[in-house]
Design an enzyme around this catalytic site. Structure first.
Site, PDB file in Angstrom:
ATOM      1  N   ARG A  49       0.835  -1.190   0.000  1.00  0.00           N
ATOM      2  CA  ARG A  49       0.000   0.000   0.000  1.00  0.00           C
ATOM      3  C   ARG A  49       0.878   1.251   0.000  1.00  0.00           C
ATOM      4  NH1 ARG A  49      -2.114  -0.237   4.762  1.00  0.00           N
ATOM      5  NH2 ARG A  49      -0.796   1.387   5.646  1.00  0.00           N
ATOM      6  N   TYR A 102     -17.040  16.160 -15.824  1.00  0.00           N
ATOM      7  CA  TYR A 102     -17.448  14.759 -15.840  1.00  0.00           C
ATOM      8  C   TYR A 102     -18.408  14.495 -14.672  1.00  0.00           C
ATOM      9  CZ  TYR A 102     -16.894   9.799 -14.635  1.00  0.00           C
ATOM     10  OH  TYR A 102     -17.124   8.497 -14.267  1.00  0.00           O
ATOM     11  N   ASP A 174      -7.615  17.991 -15.124  1.00  0.00           N
ATOM     12  CA  ASP A 174      -7.922  16.647 -15.605  1.00  0.00           C
ATOM     13  C   ASP A 174      -7.510  16.599 -17.075  1.00  0.00           C
ATOM     14  OD1 ASP A 174      -9.064  14.306 -16.599  1.00  0.00           O
ATOM     15  OD2 ASP A 174     -10.847  14.466 -15.359  1.00  0.00           O
ATOM     16  N   LYS A 199      -8.288   5.107 -19.357  1.00  0.00           N
ATOM     17  CA  LYS A 199      -8.617   5.572 -20.692  1.00  0.00           C
ATOM     18  C   LYS A 199      -7.418   5.446 -21.646  1.00  0.00           C
ATOM     19  CE  LYS A 199     -12.545   6.773 -18.707  1.00  0.00           C
ATOM     20  NZ  LYS A 199     -12.320   6.691 -17.261  1.00  0.00           N
TER      21      LYS A 199
END
Length: 388
Positions: A49, A102, A174, A199
């Site tokens: 982690r 978005y 973004d 993406k």
């Protein structure tokens, strides 16, 4: 920051660095934990982690490509956004975000603000008066999304960053729609860059991930601390798949743009196509800004379907090479209906304010032969027209 070209960074990061067996491609470190050399001696990695070699290789590649000082690879794009606001904002801090962002971003910012985690103000960032009024409130963070999802609006990163810096406000962008190959917000004055690596960066629609990149080393270290604290980091195998996809980003983006240009030219001739949203069009309000701050126009586009709702539904149903699905940037072409899909978390009022109509369709143009894509669109338009 590397002095190599972006395509070279994408291909060569993590290649030929294995010192144990001299593997050209680095192995995947799937371990959850690591042994300590001795009691009281802290190793470079202690728990995945906190840090993982595979994940760090991807982070280094993306940070170099964006010109950043460091990056955190997260479990998804939303996780990267959540990490940023968790690290930077408190109950009295204001976040200024675009009203047409978005739907997942809108939902995250709005819901956390309603809980009292911070304050949020959604504005039309292309409106200079609205932006000036928002900055007069001395926000802590300004969130930009350019090109925007789904209307592909373009915002002047450099100009807005200068205005934000004047009131000691940090700027995050973004950059999912373009990837670092076509736009580098940090070089234009932004402080942070976010990608949904699901993406274009991964590019194969088979893994979910995100990344948050900081311009300053101190900010990158702070984000790493918070990522470990709240458990926002991504899995090693997901990082490996994303790194594998990243290596072909440059040729994929070239073909995406070529195919996108062919589809765009075709759509401009169709009677059932109304307004088209794509920054390459001279009529697009952000055309000149896009030419200045981008290296290409990308292959994301939206258009208003100029027919009845039954015709729209029949058009979408008839398509064979544009899958009706959310997400974008994969090898396959997709079509989405933002009002009922990616932006359904927004109220009807918020959708109207953002310019998202029920006739709006969004295309992610993939890597199929453009002749086949156009033939598929032609068939679907013909069926829809004959249904009048």
């Amino acid at each position: 920051m590397s002095d190599k070209q972006l395509a070279t960074i994408a291909v060569r990061t993590g290649i030929d660095v294995d010192s144990q067996y001299n593997a050209v491609v680095s192995p995947i470190y799937l371990t959850s934990t690591y042994s300590f050399p001795a009691l009281g001696e802290l190793p470079q990695y202690d728990y995945s982690r906190s840090g993982n070699p595979t994940r760090n290789t991807l982070a280094d590649a993306l940070s170099d490509m964006e010109g950043g000082a460091g990056a955190v690879v997260t479990s998804c794009g939303t996780s990267a956004m959540n990490l940023l606001v968790s690290a930077l904002l408190g109950p009295n801090d204001l976040l200024v975000a675009p009203h047409d962002c978005y739907g997942g971003s809108y939902r995250l910012f709005n819901t956390r603000a309603q809980k009292g985690d911070f304050k949020v103000l959604f504005i039309d960032q292309a409106d200079p008066d609205a932006l000036a009024a928002a900055l007069a409130q001395k926000p802590t963070l300004l969130w930009l999304e350019t090109p925007s999802n789904p209307l592909v609006r373009v915002i002047d990163i450099e100009a807005i960053s200068q205005q934000a810096q004047a009131v000691d406000c940090q700027v995050a962008v973004d950059n999912t729609f373009l990837s670092p190959l076509l736009q580098q917000p940090l070089s234009l004055g932004a402080d942070f860059v976010v990608h949904s690596t699901t993406k274009y960066i991964n590019g194969h629609s088979d893994v979910v991930g995100g990344v948050l990149i900081a311009k300053q080393q101190s900010a990158a270290e702070n984000l790493s601390w918070w990522a470990n604290c709240i458990g926002a980091t991504g899995a090693p195998f997901d990082a490996y798949l994303t790194l594998r996809g990243l290596r072909t980003l440059a040729p994929r983006m070239r073909m995406h743009e070529e195919n996108g240009a062919a589809v765009l030219a075709y759509l401009q001739q169709q009677p059932l196509v109304g307004t088209i949203y794509h920054p390459s069009l001279p009529t697009h309000p952000g055309h000149e800004i896009a030419k200045r701050q981008q290296r290409g126009f990308g292959s994301m586009m939206s258009f208003e379907f100029a027919g009845t709702d039954p015709q729209l539904q029949l058009f979408v149903k008839t398509l064979q090479l544009f899958s009706l699905a959310e997400s974008l940037g994969g090898t396959e072409s997709l079509i989405a209906h933002p009002a009922s899909m990616t932006h359904r978390a927004m109220t009807d009022e918020a959708q109207r304010a953002a310019g998202i109509s029920t006739s709006l369709l969004r295309l992610s143009v993939g890597l199929e032969d453009p002749r086949d894509l156009i033939a598929d669109l032609t068939h679907a338009f013909t069926v829809a027209q004959e249904a009048c």
